[in-house]
Design a protein around this motif. Structure first.
Motif, mmCIF file in Angstrom:
data_model
loop_
_atom_site.group_PDB
_atom_site.id
_atom_site.type_symbol
_atom_site.label_atom_id
_atom_site.label_comp_id
_atom_site.label_asym_id
_atom_site.label_seq_id
_atom_site.Cartn_x
_atom_site.Cartn_y
_atom_site.Cartn_z
ATOM 1 N N CYS A 90 40.919 -20.820 6.686
ATOM 2 C CA CYS A 90 40.864 -21.987 5.821
ATOM 3 C C CYS A 90 40.872 -23.261 6.668
ATOM 4 N N HIS A 92 42.205 -26.006 5.993
ATOM 5 C CA HIS A 92 43.409 -26.828 5.819
ATOM 6 C C HIS A 92 44.434 -26.531 6.907
ATOM 7 N N ARG A 93 45.006 -25.313 6.918
ATOM 8 C CA ARG A 93 45.967 -24.940 7.950
ATOM 9 C C ARG A 93 45.618 -23.614 8.621
ATOM 10 N N GLY A 94 44.387 -23.151 8.392
ATOM 11 C CA GLY A 94 43.941 -21.978 9.132
ATOM 12 C C GLY A 94 44.416 -20.638 8.614
ATOM 13 N N MET A 95 44.902 -20.595 7.372
ATOM 14 C CA MET A 95 45.294 -19.306 6.784
ATOM 15 C C MET A 95 44.045 -18.449 6.555
ATOM 16 N N TYR A 112 47.359 -19.877 0.507
ATOM 17 C CA TYR A 112 48.467 -20.734 0.945
ATOM 18 C C TYR A 112 48.622 -21.954 0.029
ATOM 19 N N HIS A 113 47.630 -22.866 0.033
ATOM 20 C CA HIS A 113 47.741 -24.063 -0.810
ATOM 21 C C HIS A 113 46.636 -24.159 -1.858
ATOM 22 N N GLY A 114 45.709 -23.195 -1.837
ATOM 23 C CA GLY A 114 44.723 -23.144 -2.910
ATOM 24 C C GLY A 114 43.401 -23.849 -2.656
ATOM 25 N N PHE A 115 43.109 -24.266 -1.418
ATOM 26 C CA PHE A 115 41.765 -24.779 -1.141
ATOM 27 C C PHE A 115 40.767 -23.689 -1.533
HETATM 28 FE FE1 FES Z 1 44.479 -22.902 3.140
HETATM 29 FE FE2 FES Z 1 46.436 -24.659 3.101
HETATM 30 S S1 FES Z 1 45.982 -23.195 4.622
HETATM 31 S S2 FES Z 1 44.961 -24.291 1.597
#
Ligand code: FES
Ligand code: FE
Length: 438
Positions: A90, A92-95, A112-115
């Motif tokens: 992802c 955002h934070r690489g999940m 993780y945060h829903g992106f």
């Molecule tokens: Fe994917 Fe935050 S790591 S939405």
């Protein structure tokens, strides 16, 4: 962590001691941790890598999760039918976006945060109703900057490959003369993967099995001698009679040929074969008794020796990836493929033969795995690390390629040759040396 000087010294050492043209390879290269780090960057970060078969992602939205080197990627068919490969990470934070092995989705939603991302890798915002989007990002989000990171993806004969090298050669150029032979297995008919790939871990460096499938028909008489002893084949000629092929680019294969009148493949499929292959390819397929090979660096394939079961000749084809998961460990990925339009007896018998001979409980795999595991132990020994153990790759060094064989590449009479293995190591070394010294 090695210093820049140590890394340069290692590269110099490899340049000095890996001598494919002379037929000598130092054993430490099979499982050295620093060599492995170089490989991840310079081999797996640069070359084309096989990831999946098109039949595994049949519909818009279907995807499978695979690896390029140690990086997880999503192989997905977009809603425009195009197959793409994305880093499974992802923005955002690489999940990991996709935590399952396969599935069918409209969007990938980060756990993780829903992106959320569309099937073409486009960033779509946060999930339905954009929870908190206006509050969290009152200034808005640059959707283009948040696209998934995409690898270059191309297919041949239904085989999906990808590379991180944006400007290098095309997949067709990379496969080169190997394409003629891949057609015999993957292009002869509409092929499909049966079930999901089996996976298991082997404590072996990844190059040992890759090298084995590239140019080692020699081991079969000894390592797999049970076949002859159980009377499933006459003697051990399946490892000797036929051709060794070095098609270049580090790929390699061996073809076993029979001299019976009839093709060993089902009569019901002959028309489809004829319509997909050239006349020369069809002739070779009609004589085919077995075919093993490897596409550099680590995709192997095998049409195993036909054996007689229930009065019929049977062979269960397989496709492999020797997925590295460390300097001395690999994860085997093993697929069984079959002709989609084949008769049911062939599908059933080929699957039974595949499960019995290869796969996690296959008789052949057990023979091979023990060798690769114990070789890796030796490669990890102090003497090997010091460079005292150098392995012989001289078989067929003096051999001259045939001039009359219908297929392309350097083709040698008889399967006892390591010509393709030497080109495998040359290709590997060239990639290692191609990167910058720090
Ligand atoms: Fe994917 Fe935050 S790591 S939405
Ligand atoms: Fe084997």
């Amino acid at each position: 962590m090695v210093t820049a000087t140590e890394r340069n010294e290692l590269i110099d050492r490899l340049e000095r001691t890996v001598e494919p043209e002379q037929g000598w390879i130092p054993m430490f290269v099979y499982s050295d941790p620093d060599v492995y780090r170089l490989e991840l960057e310079r081999v797996f970060g640069k070359t084309w890598l096989f990831l999946a078969h098109e039949s595994e992602v049949p519909n818009p939205g279907s995807f499978v999760v695979r690896d390029m080197g140690e990086q997880s990627v999503i192989v997905g068919r977009g809603d425009d039918e195009t197959v793409r490969v994305f880093l499974n990470s992802c923005r955002h934070r690489g999940m990991k976006l996709a935590c399952e092995d396969f599935g069918e989705v409209e969007n990938w939603r980060c756990p993780y945060h829903g992106f959320t991302y569309g099937s073409k890798g486009e960033f779509m915002g946060t999930m339905r109703g954009a929870p908190f989007e206006r509050k969290a990002y009152p200034q808005g989000l640059d959707k283009d900057a948040l696209r998934l990171i995409e690898a270059r993806c191309e297919t041949y004969d239904g085989l999906i490959f990808a590379t991180w090298d944006r400007d290098g050669e095309s997949l067709e150029e990379f496969l080169g003369d190997a394409r003629w032979y891949l057609d015999l297995l993957f292009g002869r008919a509409e092929m499909e993967v049966v079930g999901v790939p089996q996976k298991w871990v082997v404590p072996s460096g990844w190059k040992l099995p890759s090298d084995n499938f590239t140019s080692d028909a020699y081991h079969t008489a000894t390592a797999h001698s049970f076949l002859g002893r159980l009377g499933l084949t006459k003697g051990v000629d399946f490892g000797r009679d036929g051709y060794h092929v070095s098609p270049g680019h580090g790929h390699g294969l061996g073809i076993g040929i029979h001299f019976d009148e009839e093709s060993y493949f089902p009569p019901e499929l002959q028309d489809e074969y004829r319509s997909n292959l050239s006349e020369d390819q069809y002739k070779v397929l009609s004589r085919l008794k077995n075919l093993h090979g490897n596409i550099f660096p680590h995709m192997s394939f095998l049409q195993p020796n036909f054996i007689e079961l229930g009065g019929r000749k049977v062979s269960g084809m397989m496709l492999r990836v020797w997925q590295p998961i460390g300097h001395d460990r690999l994860q085997v990925w093993s697929w069984h493929l079959i002709e989609k339009n084949g008769p049911q007896w062939w599908k059933d018998a080929a699957k039974a033969a595949y499960v019995q001979t290869f796969g996690s409980s296959g008789m052949f795999d057990q023979d091979d795995t023990e060798n690769w595991e114990l070789q890796t132990k030796n490669a990890n020994s102090a003497l090997a690390r010091e460079g005292e153990i150098v392995l012989h790759y001289g078989m067929g060094l003096e051999g001259e390629p045939l001039t009359e064989f219908p297929g392309p590449g350097a083709v040698y009479d008889g399967k006892f040759s390591e010509a393709a293995g030497r080109v495998y190591w040359r290709t590997w070394l060239d990639l290692i040396l191609a990167g910058e010294r720090s």
